[in-house]
Design a protein around this motif. Structure first.
Motif, PDB file in Angstrom:
ATOM      1  N   LEU A  48       0.945  -0.925  -0.019  1.00  0.00           N
ATOM      2  CA  LEU A  48       0.258  -0.236  -0.011  1.00  0.00           C
ATOM      3  C   LEU A  48       0.879   1.408  -0.133  1.00  0.00           C
ATOM      4  O   LEU A  48       1.935   1.460   0.617  1.00  0.00           O
ATOM      5  CB  LEU A  48      -0.777  -0.132   1.452  1.00  0.00           C
ATOM      6  CG  LEU A  48      -1.978  -1.551   1.097  1.00  0.00           C
ATOM      7  CD1 LEU A  48      -2.769  -1.265   2.457  1.00  0.00           C
ATOM      8  CD2 LEU A  48      -3.139  -1.295   0.461  1.00  0.00           C
ATOM      9  N   SER A  49       0.422   2.543  -0.856  1.00  0.00           N
ATOM     10  CA  SER A  49       1.385   2.841  -0.744  1.00  0.00           C
ATOM     11  C   SER A  49       1.314   3.960   0.399  1.00  0.00           C
ATOM     12  O   SER A  49       0.075   4.115   1.450  1.00  0.00           O
ATOM     13  CB  SER A  49       0.664   3.853  -2.142  1.00  0.00           C
ATOM     14  OG  SER A  49      -0.394   4.937  -1.603  1.00  0.00           O
ATOM     15  N   PHE A  50       2.233   5.226   0.721  1.00  0.00           N
ATOM     16  CA  PHE A  50       1.600   6.248   1.674  1.00  0.00           C
ATOM     17  C   PHE A  50       1.058   6.711   1.515  1.00  0.00           C
ATOM     18  O   PHE A  50       0.922   7.251   2.900  1.00  0.00           O
ATOM     19  CB  PHE A  50       3.674   6.687   2.141  1.00  0.00           C
ATOM     20  CG  PHE A  50       3.503   8.173   2.676  1.00  0.00           C
ATOM     21  CD1 PHE A  50       3.632   7.492   3.605  1.00  0.00           C
ATOM     22  CD2 PHE A  50       2.940   9.266   1.954  1.00  0.00           C
ATOM     23  CE1 PHE A  50       3.682   8.611   4.537  1.00  0.00           C
ATOM     24  CE2 PHE A  50       3.460  10.483   3.339  1.00  0.00           C
ATOM     25  CZ  PHE A  50       3.485   9.685   4.865  1.00  0.00           C
ATOM     26  N   THR A  51       0.330   7.547   0.396  1.00  0.00           N
ATOM     27  CA  THR A  51      -0.547   8.235   0.587  1.00  0.00           C
ATOM     28  C   THR A  51      -1.961   7.329   1.660  1.00  0.00           C
ATOM     29  O   THR A  51      -2.917   8.157   1.651  1.00  0.00           O
ATOM     30  CB  THR A  51      -0.412   8.420  -1.086  1.00  0.00           C
ATOM     31  OG1 THR A  51       0.183   9.530  -1.367  1.00  0.00           O
ATOM     32  CG2 THR A  51      -2.128   9.258  -0.734  1.00  0.00           C
ATOM     33  N   LYS A  52      -1.703   6.315   1.127  1.00  0.00           N
ATOM     34  CA  LYS A  52      -3.246   5.900   1.620  1.00  0.00           C
ATOM     35  C   LYS A  52      -3.554   4.669   3.081  1.00  0.00           C
ATOM     36  O   LYS A  52      -4.322   5.077   3.107  1.00  0.00           O
ATOM     37  CB  LYS A  52      -3.231   3.781   0.571  1.00  0.00           C
ATOM     38  CG  LYS A  52      -3.805   4.195  -1.510  1.00  0.00           C
ATOM     39  CD  LYS A  52      -3.926   2.606  -1.814  1.00  0.00           C
ATOM     40  CE  LYS A  52      -4.799   2.909  -3.220  1.00  0.00           C
ATOM     41  NZ  LYS A  52      -4.894   1.419  -4.017  1.00  0.00           N
ATOM     42  N   VAL A  53      -2.207   5.468   2.983  1.00  0.00           N
ATOM     43  CA  VAL A  53      -1.961   4.470   4.840  1.00  0.00           C
ATOM     44  C   VAL A  53      -1.463   5.746   5.875  1.00  0.00           C
ATOM     45  O   VAL A  53      -1.468   6.002   6.915  1.00  0.00           O
ATOM     46  CB  VAL A  53      -1.003   3.264   5.081  1.00  0.00           C
ATOM     47  CG1 VAL A  53      -1.952   2.123   4.100  1.00  0.00           C
ATOM     48  CG2 VAL A  53       0.564   4.160   4.492  1.00  0.00           C
ATOM     49  N   GLN A  54      -1.010   6.831   5.326  1.00  0.00           N
ATOM     50  CA  GLN A  54      -0.742   7.951   6.003  1.00  0.00           C
ATOM     51  C   GLN A  54      -1.886   8.239   7.498  1.00  0.00           C
ATOM     52  O   GLN A  54      -1.161   8.707   8.506  1.00  0.00           O
ATOM     53  CB  GLN A  54      -0.533   9.720   5.354  1.00  0.00           C
ATOM     54  CG  GLN A  54      -1.270   9.918   4.708  1.00  0.00           C
ATOM     55  CD  GLN A  54      -0.741  11.162   3.964  1.00  0.00           C
ATOM     56  OE1 GLN A  54       0.434  11.783   4.177  1.00  0.00           O
ATOM     57  NE2 GLN A  54      -1.108  11.249   2.687  1.00  0.00           N
ATOM     58  N   GLU A  68      -4.105   6.254   8.608  1.00  0.00           N
ATOM     59  CA  GLU A  68      -3.414   5.481   9.192  1.00  0.00           C
ATOM     60  C   GLU A  68      -2.827   5.460   9.560  1.00  0.00           C
ATOM     61  O   GLU A  68      -3.079   5.374  11.707  1.00  0.00           O
ATOM     62  CB  GLU A  68      -3.947   3.736   8.782  1.00  0.00           C
ATOM     63  CG  GLU A  68      -3.529   2.099  10.222  1.00  0.00           C
ATOM     64  CD  GLU A  68      -3.477   1.585   8.909  1.00  0.00           C
ATOM     65  OE1 GLU A  68      -3.004   0.602   9.294  1.00  0.00           O
ATOM     66  OE2 GLU A  68      -3.950   1.558   7.684  1.00  0.00           O
ATOM     67  N   ILE A  69      -1.257   5.828   9.775  1.00  0.00           N
ATOM     68  CA  ILE A  69      -0.564   6.217  10.970  1.00  0.00           C
ATOM     69  C   ILE A  69      -0.421   6.883  11.277  1.00  0.00           C
ATOM     70  O   ILE A  69      -0.143   7.291  12.758  1.00  0.00           O
ATOM     71  CB  ILE A  69       1.050   6.085   9.962  1.00  0.00           C
ATOM     72  CG1 ILE A  69       0.785   4.639   9.118  1.00  0.00           C
ATOM     73  CG2 ILE A  69       1.822   6.219  10.681  1.00  0.00           C
ATOM     74  CD1 ILE A  69       2.117   4.957   7.297  1.00  0.00           C
ATOM     75  N   ARG A  70      -0.944   8.065  11.233  1.00  0.00           N
ATOM     76  CA  ARG A  70      -1.583   9.274  11.816  1.00  0.00           C
ATOM     77  C   ARG A  70      -1.830   8.871  13.169  1.00  0.00           C
ATOM     78  O   ARG A  70      -1.713   9.487  14.193  1.00  0.00           O
ATOM     79  CB  ARG A  70      -2.101  10.624  11.189  1.00  0.00           C
ATOM     80  CG  ARG A  70      -1.913  11.845  11.821  1.00  0.00           C
ATOM     81  CD  ARG A  70      -3.148  12.564  11.726  1.00  0.00           C
ATOM     82  NE  ARG A  70      -2.033  13.022  10.623  1.00  0.00           N
ATOM     83  CZ  ARG A  70      -2.416  13.037   8.795  1.00  0.00           C
ATOM     84  NH1 ARG A  70      -3.085  11.730   8.882  1.00  0.00           N
ATOM     85  NH2 ARG A  70      -1.083  13.444   7.892  1.00  0.00           N
ATOM     86  N   ASN A  71      -2.643   8.366  12.975  1.00  0.00           N
ATOM     87  CA  ASN A  71      -4.295   7.660  14.346  1.00  0.00           C
ATOM     88  C   ASN A  71      -3.238   7.353  14.920  1.00  0.00           C
ATOM     89  O   ASN A  71      -3.181   7.132  16.593  1.00  0.00           O
ATOM     90  CB  ASN A  71      -4.866   7.474  13.523  1.00  0.00           C
ATOM     91  CG  ASN A  71      -6.077   7.661  12.804  1.00  0.00           C
ATOM     92  OD1 ASN A  71      -6.296   9.652  13.396  1.00  0.00           O
ATOM     93  ND2 ASN A  71      -6.707   8.012  11.817  1.00  0.00           N
ATOM     94  N   THR A  72      -2.126   6.074  14.533  1.00  0.00           N
ATOM     95  CA  THR A  72      -1.765   5.133  15.057  1.00  0.00           C
ATOM     96  C   THR A  72      -0.158   5.641  16.115  1.00  0.00           C
ATOM     97  O   THR A  72      -0.227   5.698  17.576  1.00  0.00           O
ATOM     98  CB  THR A  72      -0.756   4.260  14.122  1.00  0.00           C
ATOM     99  OG1 THR A  72      -1.443   3.123  14.048  1.00  0.00           O
ATOM    100  CG2 THR A  72       0.233   3.190  15.147  1.00  0.00           C
TER     101      THR A  72
END
Length: 323
Positions: A285-291, A293-297
């Motif tokens: 998955l590209s960074f754009t799609k998961v950023q 989710e990462i921010r929330n984590t």
């Protein structure tokens, strides 16, 4: 599920007797936080909720071993809640307008609940059936909102998740966002043991393959002729199930596209024919799609750390008496 409920009921009975050195009943005072009490009943109620959640993960024996830990965590959570509500009430004294805001939010929430069930009478009727005291519930909700205000003031506002941290997390945990390729398929197995000779089995497999190539339905033929697992449902192996199929056979059909039928493949069991149902290619998955989710984590991780530090700071100014 029945066993779990019985186990939880058993633990509830035990909880009534756990940590009762000076407690004679459920109204016994167990902890005093700046003059406000936490009773045996409060602790048992919170511990029961924790056991209900833990029971979805742990076995009965594991729950038994964690009993003391769960009860102690329940006590600590109640103490922390008392401290936060007390601190929030200080904030109300400094900002009277905040009290009005909280009351409006409580009223709005209750109105939404009443509207959902149809009437205030129905709301109280349902609450009583569930053993809920609406006024007590309203007070708890107000405390929840007060805690949210104090968290916003002293914890949320101090959490900063920078773009650099998000990118670094993606780089360091890229495996978490990688998906392996997978496929689902239908399968026909003609076992050697079903025929007088391997040659006879091969002839039967070739005949089936020709019928499939001529347009006959794979599912129908699998139900009738296959001696493999899932034959009763047309030889279908779902995406999850296919991961447990023989690796050598999956490798032999990995190049096929959706809808394609394999040639006859020989194994130690017999002859196999496959039809590919769905193919999901391996991807990261590209960074754009998961950023997000990462921010929330990262936000959750920081929240846990800062909340713990904030409570540690508050506890230094609080008188806690345990009984």
């Amino acid at each position: 599920m029945k066993i779990l409920k019985l186990s939880l009921a058993f633990f509830v009975v035990q909880l009534f007797y756990l940590y009762q050195i000076n407690a004679e009943n459920l109204n016994a005072v167990r902890v005093i936080v700046n003059g406000e009490i936490i009773t045996e009943f409060d602790i048992n109620k919170r511990a029961y909720e924790a056991f209900s959640i833990a029971g979805q993960t742990y076995s009965k024996s594991e729950l038994e071993s964690k009993k003391t830990e769960i009860v102690q965590n329940a006590i600590d959570e109640l103490i922390d809640r008392k401290i936060l509500v007390q601190e929030a009430k200080k904030l109300l004294a400094e900002k009277p307008e905040l009290s009005e805001k909280v009351e409006k939010n409580v009223d709005s929430f209750v109105k939404g609940a009443v509207d959902q069930v149809g009437s205030l009478y129905k709301f109280y009727e349902l609450a009583n059936k569930q053993g809920i005291n609406p006024l007590q519930k309203r007070a708890e909700l107000k405390n929840d909102l007060l805690i949210e205000e104090i968290m916003r003031e002293n914890v949320y506002s101090k959490i900063i998740v920078t773009p650099k941290k998000i990118k670094n997390y993606y780089r360091d945990h890229v495996d978490e966002f990688s998906m392996k390729g997978s496929m689902s398929f239908r399968h026909i197995l003609l076992k050697f043991s079903s025929y007088n000779s391997k040659e006879e089995g091969k002839t039967a497999a070739d005949n089936l393959l020709n019928r499939l190539k001529s347009g006959e339905d794979f599912e129908t033929l699998a139900k009738k002729h296959s001696r493999g697992p899932h034959a009763d449902r047309g030889g279908l192996w779902s995406l999850d199930e296919a991961s447990g199929f023989r690796k050598d056979l999956v490798a032999a059909i990995s190049h096929l596209k959706e809808g394609e039928i394999s040639p006859v493949i020989k194994s130690s069991l017999g002859y196999h024919i496959f039809k590919i149902e769905e193919v999901i290619a391996a991807q990261t998955l590209s960074f754009t799609k998961v950023q997000d989710e990462i921010r929330n984590t990262l936000f959750r991780e920081e929240f846990i750390k800062k909340k713990k530090a904030y409570l540690k700071k508050l506890r230094k100014r609080v008188v806690i008496q345990r009984y």
